[in-house]
Write an enzyme that holds these catalytic residues in place. Sequence first.
Site, PDB file in Angstrom:
ATOM      1  N   GLU A 109       0.827  -1.219   0.000  1.00  0.00           N
ATOM      2  CA  GLU A 109       0.000   0.000   0.000  1.00  0.00           C
ATOM      3  C   GLU A 109       0.857   1.263   0.000  1.00  0.00           C
ATOM      4  OE1 GLU A 109      -2.889  -0.187   3.188  1.00  0.00           O
ATOM      5  OE2 GLU A 109      -3.873  -1.915   2.301  1.00  0.00           O
ATOM      6  N   GLU A 132      -4.265  -8.815   0.639  1.00  0.00           N
ATOM      7  CA  GLU A 132      -4.912  -8.622   1.936  1.00  0.00           C
ATOM      8  C   GLU A 132      -6.402  -8.698   1.724  1.00  0.00           C
ATOM      9  OE1 GLU A 132      -3.972  -5.249   4.658  1.00  0.00           O
ATOM     10  OE2 GLU A 132      -1.912  -5.578   3.992  1.00  0.00           O
TER      11      GLU A 132
HETATM   12  C1  GAL Z   1      -4.177  -2.517   5.627  1.00  0.00           C
HETATM   13  C2  GAL Z   1      -2.667  -2.497   5.819  1.00  0.00           C
HETATM   14  C3  GAL Z   1      -2.267  -3.397   6.957  1.00  0.00           C
HETATM   15  C4  GAL Z   1      -3.112  -3.096   8.145  1.00  0.00           C
HETATM   16  C5  GAL Z   1      -4.557  -3.306   7.830  1.00  0.00           C
HETATM   17  C6  GAL Z   1      -5.408  -3.056   9.066  1.00  0.00           C
HETATM   18  O1  GAL Z   1      -4.586  -1.435   4.885  1.00  0.00           O
HETATM   19  O2  GAL Z   1      -2.005  -2.915   4.667  1.00  0.00           O
HETATM   20  O3  GAL Z   1      -0.919  -3.180   7.255  1.00  0.00           O
HETATM   21  O4  GAL Z   1      -2.884  -1.780   8.501  1.00  0.00           O
HETATM   22  O5  GAL Z   1      -4.907  -2.427   6.807  1.00  0.00           O
HETATM   23  O6  GAL Z   1      -6.766  -3.145   8.807  1.00  0.00           O
END
Ligand code: GAL
Length: 914
Positions: A509, A602
């Site tokens: 990100e 993710e």
């Molecule tokens: C994502 C990020 C992770 C963590 C997660 C929490 O956007 O890549 O590192 O922060 O959100 O919800």
Amino acid sequence: MVTSLRILLLALGMGLPLWVGAALSTNGMPPEPRQRVLLDDGWRFRRGEPPHPAVMLDYDVRPALGRSEDGKDADSRPRRDPHATAHGDAGLKRWILPAANPFIADHAKHHLRPSGDPGGELPELRADFDDSDWQPVRVPHDWASAGPFLAEGPYGGMGRLSSWGVGWYRRKLDIPFEAAGRSIFLDIDGAMSYATVWLNGHLVGGWPYGYNGWRVDLSAYAQPGGDNQLAIRLDNPPESARWYPGAGLYRNVWLNFADPVHVGHWGTRLTTPQVSRETAALSLAVDIDNESAEATEVEVATAIYPLDIDGRSKATAVAHIAAQPLRIEAGSSARISGSTTLRQPMLWGPPPTQQPNRYLGVTTVSRGGRIIDRYCTPFGVRSVRFDPEQGLLVNDERVQIRGVNLHHDLGALGTAFDVQAAGRQLRRLQRMGANAVRMSHNPPAPELLELADRMGLLVLDEVFDSWQMRKTALDFHLVFDDWHEADLRAMLRRDRNHPSVVLWSIGNEVGEQYSGEDGAAIAHELVGIAHDEDPTRPVTAALNYAKPEMPLPAELDVIGLNYQGEGIRQEAEFEGTDRIRTPPQYDAFHARFPNKAILGTETASAFSSRGIYLFPVSAASSAPVRDGAGGDPLAHQVSAYELHAVDFGASADKVFAALDRHSFVAGEFVWTGFDYLGEPTPYYSSRSSYSGIIDLAGFPKDRYWLYQSRWRAQLPMAHLLPHWTWPGREGRVTPVHVFTSGDEAELFVNGVSQGRKRKQPGQYRLRWDEVRYQPGELYVRAWRDGKPWAEDRVQTTSPAVRLQLQLDPDAGEGPLAFVQVSVVDAEGRLVPTAANAIRFRLDGPASLLATDNGDPTDLSAFPSSSRTAFSGRALAIVRRAGAADASVVVHAEADGLAPAALILPAVVDPGATP
Ligand code: GAL
């Protein structure tokens, strides 16, 4: 030599790092040509700077901190900080930068070490300095995890533990007289962070990024046979991370002795360019350094041995790369390449359909018939391919990625790496059906990859959470320009022989997603570096913002999407928000990049607190957490009905549906496998996250069985929620949900059917939302294809009467014991609401390292010997210190309850295999 080779191979089999060699072998055999000594004991540690250093000991001048941004949304847009990098000459940066040289391809960009030894006058660097009032510590060591937690202030993001500041480590090194003329290296697997190393008052080098392994050459400063005083200064910036980074020498540290002519640092690259069940082509490149003052001629040969499932080597080599001569000029390096063929190779692949078979390459370097170096390369033979339509193919079998993200902390142990604790995490995940781990967002401990190799887990290895644009005020963006090439190449070289690693990620990100061509140019450079070091694996980055038509995704081999596949903030309540809103993107990326595979790097970021059920229960299958709707604003807990997620995320169910609608997607990495320290969205007064499928203490939340129902679809299972002990809720609506690998189920309350339900397409749980609570028993019977499949029952419990102890079997054998406590009623049933204060006590040679309960809001320090049960459970982590058979008894007591005691079994094999 055979004997010493066997010692070496055995050491490998026991999970010990390579080349744990004694300087001299027994039986009159010649010594191993390379020795690697683990520096785990004998350290002294002190926090803070020595009084009045004459020079600034910091790496660089850091920008002043503004107001804390603790608690800002994880998907806030990273920004460019005009004051990010100070370009002055203050600080030790110019002495540290040369450590990057071996990892900078363009020699014109190499750094010259200035003269002088800044800091050299500090008494702390001298052997005669009295450090008796420094704390004796064992490395790996995390200086902050013992707490106390900082209840006040904006510290939730970094875990409410004071990891920031300066810390010093001192240790004497045993450098025998015979080491004169040899190359002597210090290898640090990870130091958090901005390390500077001095030996005998000389500044040797260092490394800023806390997650990489690195090496400094001590040879020029060592005094063989004399006193050798090592001193290491670490300097952790505040606001350096969005999670708990840990602090200190938190991974292993090694002292190495080698002939001046030796295999270079991470100097082998073993690939399998052609693989079938009948034969495999092996190709090996070996880099050899000649650190002597003369040119030399050596012969380099490699033998290949099979490793058994426990990592023990078979005695007979199955293939050879024949000896080849190589000339290496003084003070330079040369590369030699060879190849061989393996017949009927035992392939490496993920269970349950494949086996994680491995081999060991043993490379010998000889001169004049004498072996002067021997270097081991464990590897696996497998083919890996990412296909735009079929996803991931391992040995031509489609393997759906059922992965989780993991941060590097080990819960109550903090970040101090422990192979048993890490093995426990991975085994727990594998039991759930996970077959993959994303190392978010930084290179892991090397032993973690070794575990993944052995267990057959697939790994996405990731290097950075930020590039030039910052997420937190003092994160990696401060040094990105100087260090990105070195840090990326270091990770690639260290990890590229691991069969578990199937994909590299150059960033998570990153803010450069937003910056058009500039960001794409950085991606282009990083992808090029990855291809250069490892032409065999594709490269991805985790994109939560970039869209198909933007320039950055085009640079990647594989498209990694964070949350975008399911769509971001699509619920009506987000209309008009200035936060990211994105309709589902899998199809759009697939259409724009028909030749690239896509995966969910993710997914979910669903939240819950183990055993806490909040009412009313959302009728939606996925909803953001809001106070009173999924979240308890007073207790700071999130409902374990497993329906709520971060604003930009989705429940597990919603992710499954998106994946089922897009069969070309290679799979997902859930955010996260385990709860981790820091980033406690949505309640930043807490210490740890709510996103784990498993809590911080290692107890599965209900979601564990939702994933298991899908990821181990052949395992007959059914899981009921919530618990059924609700005094005061009699007659009130108390929905009952069932996770099952069956396709149909019937629910009974006190023997009365609540109806039989069948999963509809796109449904992953069965729910009876109108059930009214009455004490007694919930019972579910599940079917699959019309046949009885599994059942589960939950009963109303009576008052708690005693404690019960159990050893966590997933922790395997070794010095650590993870002792789980349950508060139970007269029938031995877990009392799901129990919150008794439990006191732990040990008899025998052992120490209580930490206690925990998985409650994100619990701010009692981890080493505390008393711990309140959370939803009926708690955990004690014990380290046995005595002889293997010395008995250790763990006692647990609580007022008003019968105590419990557990005799720990003997330590059978301290380096047990997973
Ligand atoms: C994502 C990020 C992770 C963590 C997660 C929490 O956007 O890549 O590192 O922060 O959100 O919800």
